[in-house]
Scaffold this motif. Structure first.
Motif, PDB file in Angstrom:
ATOM      1  N   TRP A 258       0.940  -1.002   0.013  1.00 45.78           N
ATOM      2  CA  TRP A 258       0.061  -0.156  -0.037  1.00 45.78           C
ATOM      3  C   TRP A 258       0.818   1.308   0.276  1.00 45.78           C
ATOM      4  CZ3 TRP A 258      -4.896  -0.284  -1.047  1.00 45.78           C
ATOM      5  CH2 TRP A 258      -5.571   1.149  -0.931  1.00 45.78           C
ATOM      6  N   PRO A 259       0.599   2.454  -0.984  1.00 41.18           N
ATOM      7  CA  PRO A 259       1.382   3.430  -0.976  1.00 41.18           C
ATOM      8  C   PRO A 259       1.490   4.144   0.468  1.00 41.18           C
ATOM      9  CG  PRO A 259      -0.080   3.351  -2.672  1.00 41.18           C
ATOM     10  CD  PRO A 259      -0.684   2.338  -1.899  1.00 41.18           C
ATOM     11  N   LEU A 260       2.588   4.633   0.836  1.00 43.24           N
ATOM     12  CA  LEU A 260       2.798   5.303   2.113  1.00 43.24           C
ATOM     13  C   LEU A 260       2.272   6.650   1.990  1.00 43.24           C
ATOM     14  CD1 LEU A 260       6.241   4.162   3.300  1.00 43.24           C
ATOM     15  CD2 LEU A 260       3.966   3.323   3.871  1.00 43.24           C
ATOM     16  N   GLU A 261       2.125   7.344   0.787  1.00 45.19           N
ATOM     17  CA  GLU A 261       1.459   8.417   0.428  1.00 45.19           C
ATOM     18  C   GLU A 261       0.029   8.485   1.019  1.00 45.19           C
ATOM     19  OE1 GLU A 261       4.763   8.035  -2.363  1.00 45.19           O
ATOM     20  OE2 GLU A 261       3.097   6.757  -1.747  1.00 45.19           O
ATOM     21  N   THR A 262      -0.632   7.338   1.204  1.00 40.83           N
ATOM     22  CA  THR A 262      -2.010   7.714   1.156  1.00 40.83           C
ATOM     23  C   THR A 262      -2.367   7.374   2.970  1.00 40.83           C
ATOM     24  OG1 THR A 262      -2.201   5.475   1.026  1.00 40.83           O
ATOM     25  CG2 THR A 262      -2.686   6.600  -0.693  1.00 40.83           C
ATOM     26  N   VAL A 263      -1.324   7.143   3.720  1.00 36.69           N
ATOM     27  CA  VAL A 263      -1.467   6.807   5.106  1.00 36.69           C
ATOM     28  C   VAL A 263      -1.309   8.399   6.020  1.00 36.69           C
ATOM     29  CG1 VAL A 263      -0.627   4.512   4.880  1.00 36.69           C
ATOM     30  CG2 VAL A 263       0.916   6.098   5.725  1.00 36.69           C
ATOM     31  N   ARG A 264      -1.741   8.174   7.195  1.00 40.62           N
ATOM     32  CA  ARG A 264      -1.631   9.515   8.034  1.00 40.62           C
ATOM     33  C   ARG A 264      -0.262   9.798   8.236  1.00 40.62           C
ATOM     34  NH1 ARG A 264      -6.156  10.767  11.028  1.00 40.62           N
ATOM     35  NH2 ARG A 264      -7.804   9.295  10.908  1.00 40.62           N
ATOM     36  N   MET A 265       0.130  11.086   8.294  1.00 34.54           N
ATOM     37  CA  MET A 265       1.612  11.614   8.618  1.00 34.54           C
ATOM     38  C   MET A 265       2.119  10.863   9.804  1.00 34.54           C
ATOM     39  SD  MET A 265       3.859  13.500   7.535  1.00 34.54           S
ATOM     40  CE  MET A 265       2.918  14.108   6.053  1.00 34.54           C
ATOM     41  N   SER A 266       1.473  10.704  11.073  1.00 32.93           N
ATOM     42  CA  SER A 266       2.144  10.195  12.108  1.00 32.93           C
ATOM     43  C   SER A 266       2.511   8.782  11.960  1.00 32.93           C
ATOM     44  CB  SER A 266       1.132  10.294  13.279  1.00 32.93           C
ATOM     45  OG  SER A 266      -0.124   9.505  12.912  1.00 32.93           O
ATOM     46  N   TRP A 267       1.729   8.079  11.199  1.00 34.41           N
ATOM     47  CA  TRP A 267       2.008   6.593  11.016  1.00 34.41           C
ATOM     48  C   TRP A 267       3.056   6.472   9.779  1.00 34.41           C
ATOM     49  CZ3 TRP A 267       2.687   1.910  12.513  1.00 34.41           C
ATOM     50  CH2 TRP A 267       2.637   1.026  11.636  1.00 34.41           C
ATOM     51  N   ARG A 268       3.049   7.658   8.834  1.00 33.80           N
ATOM     52  CA  ARG A 268       3.958   7.364   7.844  1.00 33.80           C
ATOM     53  C   ARG A 268       5.332   7.707   8.170  1.00 33.80           C
ATOM     54  NH1 ARG A 268       2.945  12.004   3.224  1.00 33.80           N
ATOM     55  NH2 ARG A 268       0.978  11.272   3.887  1.00 33.80           N
ATOM     56  N   VAL A 269       5.601   8.849   9.184  1.00 30.43           N
ATOM     57  CA  VAL A 269       7.069   8.935   9.696  1.00 30.43           C
ATOM     58  C   VAL A 269       7.706   7.545  10.224  1.00 30.43           C
ATOM     59  CG1 VAL A 269       8.457  10.143  11.547  1.00 30.43           C
ATOM     60  CG2 VAL A 269       6.545  11.377  10.021  1.00 30.43           C
ATOM     61  N   LEU A 270       6.923   6.668  10.940  1.00 29.96           N
ATOM     62  CA  LEU A 270       7.156   5.532  11.519  1.00 29.96           C
ATOM     63  C   LEU A 270       7.576   4.498  10.349  1.00 29.96           C
ATOM     64  CD1 LEU A 270       4.609   5.133  14.599  1.00 29.96           C
ATOM     65  CD2 LEU A 270       7.120   6.031  14.760  1.00 29.96           C
ATOM     66  N   CYS A 271       6.725   4.541   9.383  1.00 31.55           N
ATOM     67  CA  CYS A 271       6.846   3.834   8.230  1.00 31.55           C
ATOM     68  C   CYS A 271       8.071   4.024   7.709  1.00 31.55           C
ATOM     69  CB  CYS A 271       5.721   3.481   7.327  1.00 31.55           C
ATOM     70  SG  CYS A 271       4.043   2.991   7.911  1.00 31.55           S
ATOM     71  N   LEU A 272       8.664   5.127   7.302  1.00 29.10           N
ATOM     72  CA  LEU A 272       9.856   5.555   6.810  1.00 29.10           C
ATOM     73  C   LEU A 272      10.859   5.260   7.474  1.00 29.10           C
ATOM     74  CD1 LEU A 272       8.577   9.245   5.247  1.00 29.10           C
ATOM     75  CD2 LEU A 272       8.703   6.983   3.960  1.00 29.10           C
ATOM     76  N   MET A 273      10.828   5.028   8.931  1.00 31.97           N
ATOM     77  CA  MET A 273      11.808   4.424   9.744  1.00 31.97           C
ATOM     78  C   MET A 273      12.341   3.177   9.397  1.00 31.97           C
ATOM     79  SD  MET A 273      10.878   6.862  13.074  1.00 31.97           S
ATOM     80  CE  MET A 273      12.477   6.156  14.034  1.00 31.97           C
ATOM     81  N   LEU A 274      11.315   2.338   8.841  1.00 35.26           N
ATOM     82  CA  LEU A 274      11.677   0.992   8.801  1.00 35.26           C
ATOM     83  C   LEU A 274      12.848   0.775   7.446  1.00 35.26           C
ATOM     84  CD1 LEU A 274       8.126  -0.424   8.462  1.00 35.26           C
ATOM     85  CD2 LEU A 274       9.688  -0.432  10.383  1.00 35.26           C
ATOM     86  N   PRO A 275      13.681  -0.112   7.528  1.00 43.43           N
ATOM     87  CA  PRO A 275      14.877  -0.114   6.808  1.00 43.43           C
ATOM     88  C   PRO A 275      14.655  -0.372   5.331  1.00 43.43           C
ATOM     89  CG  PRO A 275      14.799  -1.980   8.096  1.00 43.43           C
ATOM     90  CD  PRO A 275      13.737  -1.325   8.856  1.00 43.43           C
ATOM     91  N   VAL A 276      13.479  -0.884   5.025  1.00 43.80           N
ATOM     92  CA  VAL A 276      13.171  -1.229   3.435  1.00 43.80           C
ATOM     93  C   VAL A 276      12.266  -0.247   2.760  1.00 43.80           C
ATOM     94  CG1 VAL A 276      14.039  -3.512   3.683  1.00 43.80           C
ATOM     95  CG2 VAL A 276      11.548  -2.850   3.919  1.00 43.80           C
TER      96      VAL A 276
END
Length: 214
Positions: free
Chosen positions: A148-166
């Motif tokens: 699922w594209p990260l551009e469509t999720v909430r900003m707070s959750w997106r920040v955590l997702c972007l911290m994942l290594p892949v």
């Protein structure tokens, strides 16, 4: 006034979800596959094989360097098999540079290997690291933009997702494959930079933890 819509990835028509999944599946699969090497290190710790090497004067940095060099051939074979399967079984079409795509896959594999050694340092038996890897696999599939594209999720959750290594490497690989971008685009360059940083940081923390245990 007529409106013209341009696809961010691939095409507006005729593109299946499988095609969108391909870059994320590649990065996640290679990351998890190489992190499994940490189980071997835990086994050596449990059997006291590593302690014998320490008595013989072998430092942990030597073990890491030797493992990275010896596993490079294995990683290259794994990347080759994954590319072969994606191209000939799932019609993967890389519009950008093949060299950049393969290099990013290789670096993601090294990143997974370094994470595997870090998990091995933090655990004492095989079951612990297996549970960690299973949990990590689920988190990466859900939170790194694979399905699922990260551009469509909430900003707070997106920040955590972007911290994942892949997460960022997946976006970079997707841009190389679908958009044909190169290192002159920031999004592609970020993927390489983030992956290299994860490799350096995890290996550095790993070596530091092993020195503190002595």
């Amino acid at each position: 006034m007529p409106l013209k819509f341009n696809a961010i990835f691939g095409e507006l028509e005729g593109q299946s979800w499988i095609i969108y999944f391909q870059p994320g599946i590649i990065t996640t699969f290679l990351f998890v596959l190489t992190s499994v090497n940490g189980i071997l290190w835990v086994t050596e710790k449990r059997l006291k094989i590593s302690d014998r090497g320490t008595v013989a004067g072998i430092k942990f940095g030597h073990i890491i360097a030797a493992s990275v060099i010896s596993d490079t051939v294995v990683i290259i074979v794994q990347v080759g098999i994954v590319i072969f399967m994606m191209v000939y079984l799932y019609d993967l079409d890389i519009k950008g540079s093949w060299e950049l795509a393969v290099l990013l896959m290789f670096l993601v594999s090294l990143s997974g290997q370094s994470f595997g050694y870090l998990f091995a340092t933090l655990t004492n038996n095989e079951m612990d690291i297996i549970i960690i890897l299973m949990f990590l696999n689920g988190v990466l599939l859900v939170g790194s933009g694979v399905v699922w594209p990260l551009e469509t999720v909430r900003m707070s959750w997106r920040v955590l997702c972007l911290m994942l290594p892949v997460s960022i490497p997946t976006a970079s690989l997707r841009s190389i494959i679908f958009r044909g971008w190169g290192l002159d685009h920031t999004e592609v360059l970020q993927g390489f930079a983030v992956t290299i940083c994860w490799i350096v940081v995890t290996l550095g923390v790993n070596i530091w933890l092993n020195r503190r245990k002595k």
